[in-house]
Write a protein that holds these residues in place. Structure first.
Motif, PDB file in Angstrom:
ATOM      1  N   TRP A 101     -12.178   4.402   4.180  1.00 22.09           N
ATOM      2  CA  TRP A 101     -10.715   4.521   3.780  1.00 22.09           C
ATOM      3  C   TRP A 101     -10.356   3.333   3.047  1.00 22.09           C
ATOM      4  O   TRP A 101      -9.623   3.440   2.012  1.00 22.09           O
ATOM      5  CB  TRP A 101     -10.029   4.521   5.099  1.00 22.09           C
ATOM      6  N   LEU A 107       0.818  -1.112  -0.232  1.00 23.22           N
ATOM      7  CA  LEU A 107      -0.070   0.007   0.166  1.00 23.22           C
ATOM      8  C   LEU A 107       1.015   1.244  -0.034  1.00 23.22           C
ATOM      9  O   LEU A 107       1.828   1.343   0.740  1.00 23.22           O
ATOM     10  CB  LEU A 107      -0.835   0.170   1.224  1.00 23.22           C
ATOM     11  N   SER A 108       0.429   2.364  -0.641  1.00 21.20           N
ATOM     12  CA  SER A 108       0.932   3.626  -0.664  1.00 21.20           C
ATOM     13  C   SER A 108       0.505   4.620   0.556  1.00 21.20           C
ATOM     14  O   SER A 108       1.044   5.380   0.926  1.00 21.20           O
ATOM     15  CB  SER A 108       0.868   4.382  -1.896  1.00 21.20           C
ATOM     16  N   ASP A 109      -0.601   4.086   1.343  1.00 18.66           N
ATOM     17  CA  ASP A 109      -1.195   4.582   2.429  1.00 18.66           C
ATOM     18  C   ASP A 109      -0.704   4.194   3.503  1.00 18.66           C
ATOM     19  O   ASP A 109      -0.170   2.890   3.622  1.00 18.66           O
ATOM     20  CB  ASP A 109      -2.711   4.699   2.200  1.00 18.66           C
ATOM     21  N   ILE A 110      -0.735   5.007   4.522  1.00 22.22           N
ATOM     22  CA  ILE A 110      -0.129   4.533   5.963  1.00 22.22           C
ATOM     23  C   ILE A 110      -1.384   4.139   6.687  1.00 22.22           C
ATOM     24  O   ILE A 110      -2.406   4.737   6.809  1.00 22.22           O
ATOM     25  CB  ILE A 110       0.458   5.821   6.733  1.00 22.22           C
ATOM     26  N   THR A 166     -10.575   3.501  -0.601  1.00 18.17           N
ATOM     27  CA  THR A 166      -9.610   4.115  -1.239  1.00 18.17           C
ATOM     28  C   THR A 166      -8.258   3.277  -1.559  1.00 18.17           C
ATOM     29  O   THR A 166      -7.471   3.975  -2.445  1.00 18.17           O
ATOM     30  CB  THR A 166      -9.174   5.391  -0.663  1.00 18.17           C
ATOM     31  N   LEU A 167      -8.361   2.095  -1.253  1.00 15.69           N
ATOM     32  CA  LEU A 167      -6.989   1.344  -1.412  1.00 15.69           C
ATOM     33  C   LEU A 167      -6.947   0.433  -2.443  1.00 15.69           C
ATOM     34  O   LEU A 167      -5.821  -0.254  -2.798  1.00 15.69           O
ATOM     35  CB  LEU A 167      -6.794   0.511   0.065  1.00 15.69           C
TER      36      LEU A 167
END
Length: 133
Positions: free
Chosen positions: A127, A74-77, A130-131
């Motif tokens: 959230w 993933l680019s998200d934390i 969005t992944l």
């Protein structure tokens, strides 16, 4: 069925479960509000697993364990708050649980806690959407 179609299947059932959680809140069935929240998040995470890994989804209800298998892609934390909710929801998985376990869970829940679980689940659900790669 390709990976996208399988993801869509998991997403549709997850959305249905989230709507069911809302109905359970109206029906004042606190334990089942949280159980359906657990089901919604688990199914959406399994759908994401299919997109990131493959369609051999782990046969577990441990949301965190499934999620961790593709987290590094993933680019998200991912925050501790996300993982805390995954773990809290996992404890509310009910299939095959004994009546006394369900009773203990029920005693810890009320309208406020069920509504809070539903709110937090809705936020994490948004959230998770969005992944999708």
């Amino acid at each position: 069925m390709n990976a996208q179609e399988k993801y869509e299947y998991w997403l549709e059932t997850a959305q249905y479960d989230l709507e069911t959680a809302e109905a359970m809140l109206i029906g004042r069935r606190w334990l089942y509000v949280v159980f359906m929240c657990q089901q919604a998040v688990e199914k959406l995470v399994k759908g994401l697993y299919i997109l990131y890994i493959d369609d051999n989804v782990p046969k577990t209800h441990n949301i965190r364990a499934i999620f961790e298998k593709f987290e590094d892609m993933l680019s998200d934390i991912v925050t501790d708050e996300h993982y805390n909710l995954f773990e809290e929801l996992t404890t509310h998985y009910l299939n095959g649980r004994y009546a006394d376990y369900k009773q203990k869970l029920s005693e810890r829940l009320n309208e406020q806690t069920a509504a809070r679980f539903l709110k937090r689940t809705g936020e994490v659900f948004s959230w998770l959407l969005t992944l999708k790669p």
